[in-house]
Every structure is written in C-alpha cells, then in structure tokens.
Design an enzyme around this catalytic site. Structure first.
Site, PDB file in Angstrom:
ATOM      1  N   ASP A  55      64.159  61.349  51.017  1.00 50.37           N
ATOM      2  CA  ASP A  55      62.946  61.014  50.238  1.00 50.37           C
ATOM      3  C   ASP A  55      63.324  60.085  49.085  1.00 50.37           C
ATOM      4  OD1 ASP A  55      64.064  63.930  49.431  1.00 50.37           O
ATOM      5  OD2 ASP A  55      63.528  62.787  47.637  1.00 50.37           O
ATOM      6  N   ASP A 112      62.576  60.760  45.947  1.00 53.69           N
ATOM      7  CA  ASP A 112      62.372  61.611  44.772  1.00 53.69           C
ATOM      8  C   ASP A 112      60.938  61.399  44.270  1.00 53.69           C
ATOM      9  OD1 ASP A 112      63.457  63.637  43.192  1.00 53.69           O
ATOM     10  OD2 ASP A 112      63.782  62.260  41.546  1.00 53.69           O
TER      11      ASP A 112
HETATM   12  N1  ADE Z   1      64.579  64.472  45.603  1.00 54.07           N
HETATM   13  C1  ADE Z   1      65.507  65.429  45.657  1.00 54.07           C
HETATM   14  N2  ADE Z   1      65.976  65.989  44.520  1.00 54.07           N
HETATM   15  C2  ADE Z   1      66.914  66.953  44.596  1.00 54.07           C
HETATM   16  N3  ADE Z   1      67.429  67.432  45.726  1.00 54.07           N
HETATM   17  C3  ADE Z   1      66.975  66.905  46.867  1.00 54.07           C
HETATM   18  N4  ADE Z   1      67.307  67.165  48.148  1.00 54.07           N
HETATM   19  C4  ADE Z   1      66.581  66.368  48.926  1.00 54.07           C
HETATM   20  N5  ADE Z   1      65.758  65.581  48.183  1.00 54.07           N
HETATM   21  C5  ADE Z   1      66.009  65.895  46.893  1.00 54.07           C
END
Ligand code: ADE
Ligand SMILES: CSC[C@H]1O[C@H](OP(=O)(O)O)[C@H](O)[C@@H]1O
Length: 292
Positions: free
Chosen positions: A212, A214
C-alpha cells in the site's frame, strides 16, 4: 570459528506467510528458549539439499501483534536450531511514488522508531554493544537481487525501512515526516529483529513487499488491513518463488561472511570477565556461546 560454514537458512514469514511449501523431510518443533516462547513452533525441512527452518513471525493464524512479539525468543530459537542466515519477509507500506504495491525492496537500512520492545540479549551483568552501521548482509542481498531479477520481479536494491510501533497505522503528519527523512518503506516488525540477529551473529536480509501507499498518496486511499490483504496474497506467492530460487545460491558451504555479520560479537563485550553475572551468561548460551 570454523572457516567453512554449512548454511542453515532461517526464513521469517510475515503477514500472509504462515507456511512454506515444497520443503521435504518436514517437522514442526517447539524450541525452548531462556527468553520465553517463540511465536510458534519452527518448521524444519530441506529444499534442494539446503537445510531450511521457517518461523511464522506472528504465529500460524496471525495471533501476535508486532508489539507483543517475543523477538528475543524468535531469534534465540532460530540460533539454537542452528540457523546461520536469515531471510526476513515483510509486508510494508510505500513511502515513495516509485515503489508501488507489488514492488519488492531489498532493505539495507532501518530507522527504529519502535519503543515498547525488548531490544537486546545483553544487559545488567553482561553488557555488549554491536555495530549496526550496516544492519543487513550484502552477500544475501546480492543473491536475493539476482533471484528477483531472474524471476522478473519488480525489485529495488537498497532502501530504508522505518519501523513504527503500531499497531495503528501512521497519521498523515507522521507519514510525511518519514517521507521527508528519505525513508522508502514503513512496517512494524523488522526492529528489533535485525538488531537481535546481529547480536546473535546471524547474517540478516530483509525483503520488504509493498502492499500500500500508507496514507500520504493523494491518489490512493489511506491504508486498511483489507487493502493490505488483497495485495498480500499475490506478494506471498512471489515471495515463495523468490525463496525457492535463492536457496541454491546461498545454501552451499561457504567461508566467513566478508562483511563480518557472523563475527559481530568479537569486539562488542565490555563487561570484565570477573564482573559478569553467571545468571546473565547462562541465558546467552546459544546467542553468545561462541565467545563466552
Ligand atoms: N502502511 C503500513 N504501515 C505500517 N505497516 C504496514 N504493513 C503494511 N502496510 C503498512
Ligand atoms: C497486516 S498489515 C500490518 C502488519 O503487517 C506487517 O507485518 P510483517 O512485517 O510481519 O509482514 C506490518 O509490520 C504489520 O505488523
């Protein structure tokens, strides 16, 4: 220390990776440690003649959150079982436009913002300070890069993994702060894992698999577990292929690590021999038995 090492490869599987297929002669076995319970039993097996030991980081079924993981027990159990090299696999958020979901990063640096975890095997009665200047093993990184390229995986060599405490995801201000620091990816688990592997003199490499953006990317929704899991399944399949491809490259008998990962404790202990606490030393039998 013997100059010829027969590698035993430890694989730590993160979110979405709770088993590893294609191993022969397998058995799950619980390894007792002085630090308490590891996340799960270890899966012992072989692949193309290489000894492999797999640990699902959060336990099978993903029962343990990042802050409650017993990182010391996990690394001690792997060391006790004979592991010489660790490939750590993790789901991460991307902090850079050019690292989209599905991309793999061979991490070479960390910024550790975790704060609620036991971070060292050493302490009162036996004090040690290992170098963390270069926290990952370039030799393992070379092999992973070659395998990822052979498999046609989208991969970037090098990148900084920001370790947050969690379990909540970041605020927008935090995400932008970490971007301004030049970090590549964000996750919750690689520290203190990498620090403890170094203290245990185990060569360590981390593959961060982007799930992703974030919450900073204007064209993407803020991260949710649902979104992570959707990408995770595809990443997990690629990760299994990567592991199968890399094992023959790192499984043959070898000399000492050119970067010195397997001798990290050589100049790290500062407590005078006569001042060392026997109880502290007893707990260090696996991790530091070589030099104590
Ligand atoms: N955006 C994110 N922040 C922290 N840990 C994660 N693991 C997968 N995506 C994450
Ligand atoms: C399920 S999203 C958050 C979770 O996933 C990552 O875990 P791992 O590094 O074990 O793959 C992240 O660090 C969080 O723990």
């Amino acid at each position: 220390m013997a100059d010829s090492i027969s590698p035993v490869i430890g694989i730590i599987g993160g979110s979405g990776l709770y088993n590893i297929e294609g191993l022969t002669n397998t058995r799950w076995e619980r390894i007792a440690t002085p630090w308490g319970e590891a996340s799960d039993e270890l899966l012992f097996g072989e692949l193309s003649g290489t000894k492999v030991i797999f640990l699902p980081r959060h336990g099978r079924g993903h029962k343990i959150p990042p802050s409650a993981l017993n990182y010391r027990a996990n690394i001690d159990a792997l060391k006790r079982a004979g592991v010489t090299d660790i490939i750590s696999l993790s789901a991460v958020g991307s902090l850079k436009e050019e690292l989209p979901p599905g991309h793999f990063v061979i991490v070479d640096q960390f910024i550790d913002r975790s704060f609620a975890r036991e971070k060292s095997f050493f302490g009162p009665g036996c004090v040690a300070h290992v170098s963390m200047a270069h926290p990952t093993c370039p030799r393992l990184g070379d092999a992973l890069e070659a395998s990822a390229k052979e498999l046609g995986l989208p991969v970037t060599r090098g990148g900084t993994y920001l370790v947050m405490e969690g379990p909540q995801f970041s605020t927008l201000a935090e995400s932008n702060l970490y971007r301004s620091w030049g970090c590549s990816v964000i996750g919750m688990t690689n520290m203190p894992e990498a620090k403890l592997a170094r203290e245990a003199e185990i060569d360590y490499a981390s593959i961060a698999m982007v799930t992703d953006y974030d919450c900073w990317h204007e064209d993407h929704d803020a991260v949710t577990v649902d979104a992570v899991v959707r990408v995770l399944l595809d990443n997990a399949e690629k990760a299994r292929n990567l592991v199968k491809s890399v094992l023959p490259k790192i499984g043959a008998p070898r000399g000492l690590c050119p970067a010195g990962c397997d001798r990290a404790l050589e100049y790290a202990l500062i407590t005078a021999p006569e001042a060392r606490d026997p109880a502290a030393l007893a707990n260090l039998d696996a991790v530091a038995g070589r030099i104590l």
